[in-house]
Design a protein around this motif. Structure first.
Motif: not given
Length: 289
Positions: A112-117, A139-156
């Motif tokens: 939902a946060d990504l969709r608002q963004l 939630a990683i698979n859903e986040l990756a498939a969200a609108p406008q997502v270019l790449r995933l990043a890891f906050g290790n």
């Protein structure tokens, strides 16, 4: 992944953080040759300075060349914080004015946060969710498939803190987490993900080991916290001369065959092999730092 096709951030190997409230450093960060520069409104800015830092971004970015603006992301404050809504509105305006390419969302956990963004930045803006928690990993698979997502990043580092881990320098415990980012990126047809930071920027040996691990693990980029990290990471994550020579032979062979089936070094060259060769050549086409 609308808006991603023409952004240099899709193939960038280095993403350099710079504080949002230090406008004199924004152009200098871009001059390092980093593939992307992340202007940080989150960790780098004290709570009492966030509003002033946010308000000054448009003036700072307007002074930059258009080509440099296409390499800019703003890391906003996470959803649920007092600053998130104002940050979201601000980056929407910055994207609309052509002053930045998009947004990094820290502690990404909810689609939902990504969709608002995505709605705020419009189809021309890109999003980079930062996976920093167990909830984000879930939630990683859903986040990756969200609108406008270019790449995933890891906050290790934050991920370790969230789970109470005490990793050594090799971060063996995080191998399955990094693999999860890679798999989610592949499922969503995203470019290779962005690995986390090496916290001691003075430790060249640690940086080299971390960058080599990222490349072995399928990551295409790495977050940097100091300009001195940019050039070695860029080199470590790029194709080797041997890989480039192989890629050129693959492309030459397929072009000579006119699109028909071709064999190279005893191996059939199929579509995945051609895509790999094309990606290596595209990476090499990037301007070095």
């Amino acid at each position: 992944m609308s808006g991603a096709a023409d952004t240099p951030l899709a193939l960038a190997r280095t993403f350099l953080f710079v504080p949002a409230d230090r406008p004199e450093r924004h152009a200098r960060a871009l001059a390092t040759g980093a593939g992307g520069v992340i202007v940080d409104l989150e960790d780098a800015v004290a709570p009492e300075r966030k509003a002033v830092a946010r308000a000054g971004l448009a003036v700072s970015f307007a002074a930059l060349p258009e080509a440099d603006r296409k390499r800019l992301l703003v890391r906003i404050n996470a959803g649920g914080t007092p600053w998130h809504a104002d940050d979201r509105a601000a980056v929407g305006e910055l994207v609309a004015q052509g002053l930045i390419a998009g947004v990094m969302l820290p502690k990404a956990e909810q689609v939902a946060d990504l969709r608002q963004l995505a709605q705020a930045v419009g189809p021309q803006g890109v999003l980079v969710p930062l996976i920093e928690s167990a909830a984000g990993l879930e939630a990683i698979n859903e986040l990756a498939a969200a609108p406008q997502v270019l790449r995933l990043a890891f906050g290790n580092l934050d991920f370790q803190a969230d789970l109470g881990l005490a990793c050594d320098a090799d971060e063996t415990e995080l191998v399955p987490v990094r693999l999860a980012l890679l798999l989610a990126s592949r499922r969503a047809c995203l470019p290779a993900p962005i690995d986390g930071v090496t916290p001691d920027w003075r430790d060249a040996q640690r940086l080299a080991a971390d960058a080599a691990r990222a490349r072995r693990g399928g990551f295409g980029a790495k977050l940097c916290i100091h300009p001195d990290q940019v050039a070695p990471v860029h080199a470590a994550l790029g194709p080797s001369p041997q890989e480039l020579a192989w890629a050129r032979r693959v492309i030459d062979a397929t072009q000579s065959a006119g699109g028909g089936v071709v064999s190279l070094d005893g191996r059939m060259v199929d579509a995945p092999v051609v895509r790999l060769a094309q990606r290596l050549l595209a990476l090499d086409a990037q301007a070095p730092p």
